[in-house]
Write an enzyme that holds these catalytic residues in place. Structure first.
Site, PDB file in Angstrom:
ATOM      1  N   ASP A   1      -8.384   2.684   0.710  1.00  0.00           N
ATOM      2  CA  ASP A   1      -8.204   1.242   0.485  1.00  0.00           C
ATOM      3  C   ASP A   1      -8.422   1.013  -1.003  1.00  0.00           C
ATOM      4  O   ASP A   1      -9.534   1.228  -1.510  1.00  0.00           O
ATOM      5  CB  ASP A   1      -9.232   0.464   1.327  1.00  0.00           C
TER       6      ASP A   1
ATOM      7  N   SER B   1       7.251  -4.048 -10.974  1.00  0.00           N
ATOM      8  CA  SER B   1       8.336  -4.901 -10.471  1.00  0.00           C
ATOM      9  C   SER B   1       9.074  -5.472 -11.677  1.00  0.00           C
ATOM     10  O   SER B   1       8.490  -5.561 -12.769  1.00  0.00           O
ATOM     11  CB  SER B   1       7.720  -6.046  -9.663  1.00  0.00           C
TER      12      SER B   1
ATOM     13  N   SER C   1       4.045   2.080   5.107  1.00  0.00           N
ATOM     14  CA  SER C   1       5.395   1.516   5.280  1.00  0.00           C
ATOM     15  C   SER C   1       6.129   1.521   3.944  1.00  0.00           C
ATOM     16  O   SER C   1       5.582   1.925   2.916  1.00  0.00           O
ATOM     17  CB  SER C   1       5.285   0.069   5.796  1.00  0.00           C
ATOM     18  N   GLY C   2       7.376   1.056   3.991  1.00  0.00           N
ATOM     19  CA  GLY C   2       8.132   0.724   2.775  1.00  0.00           C
ATOM     20  C   GLY C   2       8.278   1.832   1.747  1.00  0.00           C
ATOM     21  O   GLY C   2       8.505   3.002   2.064  1.00  0.00           O
TER      22      GLY C   2
ATOM     23  N   TYR D   1       1.954 -13.567  -8.078  1.00  0.00           N
ATOM     24  CA  TYR D   1       2.423 -12.186  -7.903  1.00  0.00           C
ATOM     25  C   TYR D   1       2.954 -11.664  -9.241  1.00  0.00           C
ATOM     26  O   TYR D   1       2.590 -10.568  -9.683  1.00  0.00           O
ATOM     27  CB  TYR D   1       3.512 -12.134  -6.826  1.00  0.00           C
TER      28      TYR D   1
ATOM     29  N   CYS E   1       0.963   4.099   1.941  1.00  0.00           N
ATOM     30  CA  CYS E   1       2.057   4.852   2.587  1.00  0.00           C
ATOM     31  C   CYS E   1       2.284   4.468   4.049  1.00  0.00           C
ATOM     32  O   CYS E   1       2.988   5.186   4.762  1.00  0.00           O
ATOM     33  CB  CYS E   1       1.766   6.351   2.507  1.00  0.00           C
TER      34      CYS E   1
ATOM     35  N   LEU F   1      -0.885  12.160  -5.214  1.00  0.00           N
ATOM     36  CA  LEU F   1      -1.542  11.189  -4.338  1.00  0.00           C
ATOM     37  C   LEU F   1      -0.771   9.871  -4.403  1.00  0.00           C
ATOM     38  O   LEU F   1      -0.512   9.360  -5.492  1.00  0.00           O
ATOM     39  CB  LEU F   1      -2.998  10.992  -4.760  1.00  0.00           C
TER      40      LEU F   1
HETATM   41  N1  LIG Z   1       9.822  -5.057  -1.609  1.00  0.00           N
HETATM   42  C1  LIG Z   1      10.111  -5.548  -2.798  1.00  0.00           C
HETATM   43  O1  LIG Z   1      11.014  -6.402  -2.941  1.00  0.00           O
HETATM   44  C2  LIG Z   1       9.391  -5.061  -4.032  1.00  0.00           C
HETATM   45  C3  LIG Z   1       9.979  -5.305  -5.287  1.00  0.00           C
HETATM   46  C4  LIG Z   1       9.327  -4.869  -6.439  1.00  0.00           C
HETATM   47  C5  LIG Z   1       8.120  -4.212  -6.330  1.00  0.00           C
HETATM   48  N2  LIG Z   1       7.560  -3.995  -5.098  1.00  0.00           N
HETATM   49  C6  LIG Z   1       6.260  -3.317  -5.048  1.00  0.00           C
HETATM   50  O2  LIG Z   1       6.393  -2.134  -4.286  1.00  0.00           O
HETATM   51  C7  LIG Z   1       5.135  -1.791  -3.717  1.00  0.00           C
HETATM   52  C8  LIG Z   1       5.331  -1.446  -2.250  1.00  0.00           C
HETATM   53  O3  LIG Z   1       5.838  -2.565  -1.565  1.00  0.00           O
HETATM   54  P1  LIG Z   1       6.826  -2.444  -0.307  1.00  0.00           P
HETATM   55  O4  LIG Z   1       8.034  -3.217  -0.627  1.00  0.00           O
HETATM   56  O5  LIG Z   1       6.953  -1.050   0.121  1.00  0.00           O
HETATM   57  O6  LIG Z   1       6.018  -3.312   0.767  1.00  0.00           O
HETATM   58  P2  LIG Z   1       5.216  -2.907   2.091  1.00  0.00           P
HETATM   59  O7  LIG Z   1       6.110  -2.211   3.042  1.00  0.00           O
HETATM   60  O8  LIG Z   1       4.546  -4.169   2.514  1.00  0.00           O
HETATM   61  O9  LIG Z   1       4.136  -1.878   1.576  1.00  0.00           O
HETATM   62  C9  LIG Z   1       2.955  -2.248   0.930  1.00  0.00           C
HETATM   63  C10 LIG Z   1       1.945  -1.160   1.182  1.00  0.00           C
HETATM   64  O10 LIG Z   1       0.747  -1.466   0.447  1.00  0.00           O
HETATM   65  C11 LIG Z   1      -0.331  -1.292   1.335  1.00  0.00           C
HETATM   66  N3  LIG Z   1      -1.537  -1.994   0.937  1.00  0.00           N
HETATM   67  C12 LIG Z   1      -1.741  -3.325   0.800  1.00  0.00           C
HETATM   68  N4  LIG Z   1      -3.022  -3.555   0.443  1.00  0.00           N
HETATM   69  C13 LIG Z   1      -3.625  -2.338   0.349  1.00  0.00           C
HETATM   70  C14 LIG Z   1      -4.924  -1.889   0.020  1.00  0.00           C
HETATM   71  N5  LIG Z   1      -5.911  -2.758  -0.267  1.00  0.00           N
HETATM   72  N6  LIG Z   1      -5.190  -0.561   0.001  1.00  0.00           N
HETATM   73  C15 LIG Z   1      -4.218   0.342   0.303  1.00  0.00           C
HETATM   74  N7  LIG Z   1      -2.975  -0.020   0.660  1.00  0.00           N
HETATM   75  C16 LIG Z   1      -2.687  -1.339   0.673  1.00  0.00           C
HETATM   76  C17 LIG Z   1       0.196  -1.770   2.684  1.00  0.00           C
HETATM   77  O11 LIG Z   1      -0.677  -1.344   3.717  1.00  0.00           O
HETATM   78  P3  LIG Z   1      -0.897  -2.174   5.101  1.00  0.00           P
HETATM   79  O12 LIG Z   1       0.200  -1.721   6.005  1.00  0.00           O
HETATM   80  O13 LIG Z   1      -2.242  -1.757   5.551  1.00  0.00           O
HETATM   81  O14 LIG Z   1      -0.807  -3.631   4.737  1.00  0.00           O
HETATM   82  C18 LIG Z   1       1.552  -1.069   2.668  1.00  0.00           C
HETATM   83  O15 LIG Z   1       1.408   0.281   3.023  1.00  0.00           O
HETATM   84  C19 LIG Z   1       4.219  -2.980  -3.987  1.00  0.00           C
HETATM   85  O16 LIG Z   1       3.373  -2.682  -5.075  1.00  0.00           O
HETATM   86  C20 LIG Z   1       5.173  -4.103  -4.362  1.00  0.00           C
HETATM   87  O17 LIG Z   1       4.577  -5.031  -5.225  1.00  0.00           O
HETATM   88  C21 LIG Z   1       8.184  -4.386  -3.942  1.00  0.00           C
END
Ligand SMILES: NC(=O)c1ccc[n+]([C@@H]2O[C@H](COP(=O)([O-])OP(=O)(O)OC[C@H]3O[C@@H](n4cnc5c(N)ncnc54)[C@H](OP(=O)(O)O)[C@@H]3O)[C@@H](O)[C@H]2O)c1
Length: 333
Positions: free
Chosen positions: A84, A161, A33-34, A174, A31, A27
């Site tokens: 959520d 992170s 995006s990203g 954060y 999902c 699970l």
């Molecule tokens: N990008 C970076 O530089 C980076 C670096 C280190 C760690 N991370 C970590 O990697 C993870 C994924 O980030 P990403 O870079 O892929 O960014 P992202 O594309 O913004 O993805 C974040 C995901 O989390 C979802 N989300 C937010 N709040 C939620 C909730 N209450 N319930 C369920 N889903 C929720 C978003 O959904 P919605 O589309 O509905 O908002 C989106 O699918 C995060 O935990 C982030 O802290 C990212």
């Protein structure tokens, strides 16, 4: 009491109700995006078909990109479900719909970012970050844990992170939310080993997803109420350009993070911690190299404020080191 009774509703029905023998149910949260999307698709496309993936998101209207990327896996090795992480009801409903409540691996990926001077952020703004990044992750772990303990097997993966290990200015809240989940998981991991449940922290540096784009958009329209001009200048003229440079030079792709995560999931005895970007290892090591803690704080200060040219040069050098043409040139063959 087990939560499990039903089947995943609303989406294309899986070919089988139960994963095939030897298949693991994974699970993944967040999902739409990203990184979460890439992890779900990579596992669903596993050439050995080792996984049944339940790719969850809070808003199913955003499932288009996932469905497109998953292609033929949809309804076969990948199902989509609403979850959520900030809602008890949503988490319970999702888990209840999984046949026999079988979750072998949970990937806690859902997360939100926040940047800016703390003077301009309300306590409510800050709590929202903790609601998702800390309590959201804890909520999902609490929900899957009883069945994993009963089965005496399971793997809990958290997309943390490098900011869960090393603070970065203007990312104060954060980073705190990621430090919090690191402390929680480090404590839990010890207890869970006796149940044959493994915990793994994936610690990426900058990753080029919509995450940073959303943050940059948010700060572009904020007027940062309550922030003094010197701090604001520091944020806008020092931090923001440096952050853009860092993402452009050493930012990784979400596919790279998905690969590291998939490799961890395939391990029989998965590691507790995995940084995805080796360029960050020296930075996170600095704080352990000096017990006063001054080395890391002062090195970061000097790089950001006093030796900007050195900062730029080191980024250029790192970019060169990671550039594929450079690898080609130093290759022994
Ligand atoms: N990008 C970076 O530089 C980076 C670096 C280190 C760690 N991370 C970590 O990697 C993870 C994924 O980030 P990403 O870079 O892929 O960014 P992202 O594309 O913004 O993805 C974040 C995901 O989390 C979802 N989300 C937010 N709040 C939620 C909730 N209450 N319930 C369920 N889903 C929720 C978003 O959904 P919605 O589309 O509905 O908002 C989106 O699918 C995060 O935990 C982030 O802290 C990212």
């Amino acid at each position: 009491m087990s939560l499990c009774t039903g089947t995943i509703r609303g989406e294309r029905k899986p070919e089988r109700d139960m994963p095939g023998s030897g298949q693991k149910t994974v699970l993944v949260t967040g999902c739409s995006s990203g990184i979460g999307l890439k992890i779900a698709v990579r596992l669903a496309k596993d050439p050995q078909r080792r996984y049944q993936v339940i790719a969850t998101m809070r808003d199913l209207r955003k499932k288009g990109s996932l469905e497109e990327a998953a292609g033929d896996c949809m309804g076969s090795t990948l199902m989509v479900a609403q979850l959520d992480v900030c809602s008890d009801e949503s988490v319970t409903r999702c888990l209840t719909a999984i046949p026999h409540c079988r979750v072998d691996v949970v990937v806690n990926n859902a997360g939100v970012g926040q940047i800016g001077p703390i003077e301009s952020l309300t306590i409510d703004d800050m709590k929202k970050v903790f609601e998702t990044n800390f309590f959201g992750t804890v909520r999902v772990i609490k929900a899957v844990l009883p069945d994993m303990k009963r089965k005496r097997s399971g793997h809990i993966v958290v997309i943390s992170s490098v900011m869960g290990l090393q603070g970065v200015m203007f990312n104060d809240v954060y980073a705190a939310s990621k430090f919090a989940i690191e402390g929680f998981c480090e404590s839990l991991a010890v207890q869970l080993l006796q149940f044959n449940i493994f915990v793994s922290m994936v610690e990426p540096g900058p990753v080029n997803t919509g995450f940073e784009v959303k943050l940059m958009e948010e700060v572009s329209w904020s007027d940062f109420p309550g922030t003094d001009t010197e701090t604001l200048r520091c944020f806008k003229e020092t931090y923001l350009p440096a952050a853009r440079e860092i993402f452009a030079t050493i930012g990784q792709s979400p596919e790279t993070v998905a690969k590291v995560t998939a490799d961890l999931i395939s391990m029989e005895r998965p590691d507790f911690r995995r940084q995805t970007n080796p360029l960050y290892t020296p930075l996170t090591a600095l704080k352990y190299a000096d017990k006063t803690g001054n080395l890391s704080v002062r090195t970061l200060y000097n790089l950001m404020f006093r030796h900007r040219m050195l900062f730029r040069l080191s980024l250029g050098f790192l970019k060169c080191l990671t550039c594929s043409c450079f690898h080609g040139r130093i290759s022994p063959t």
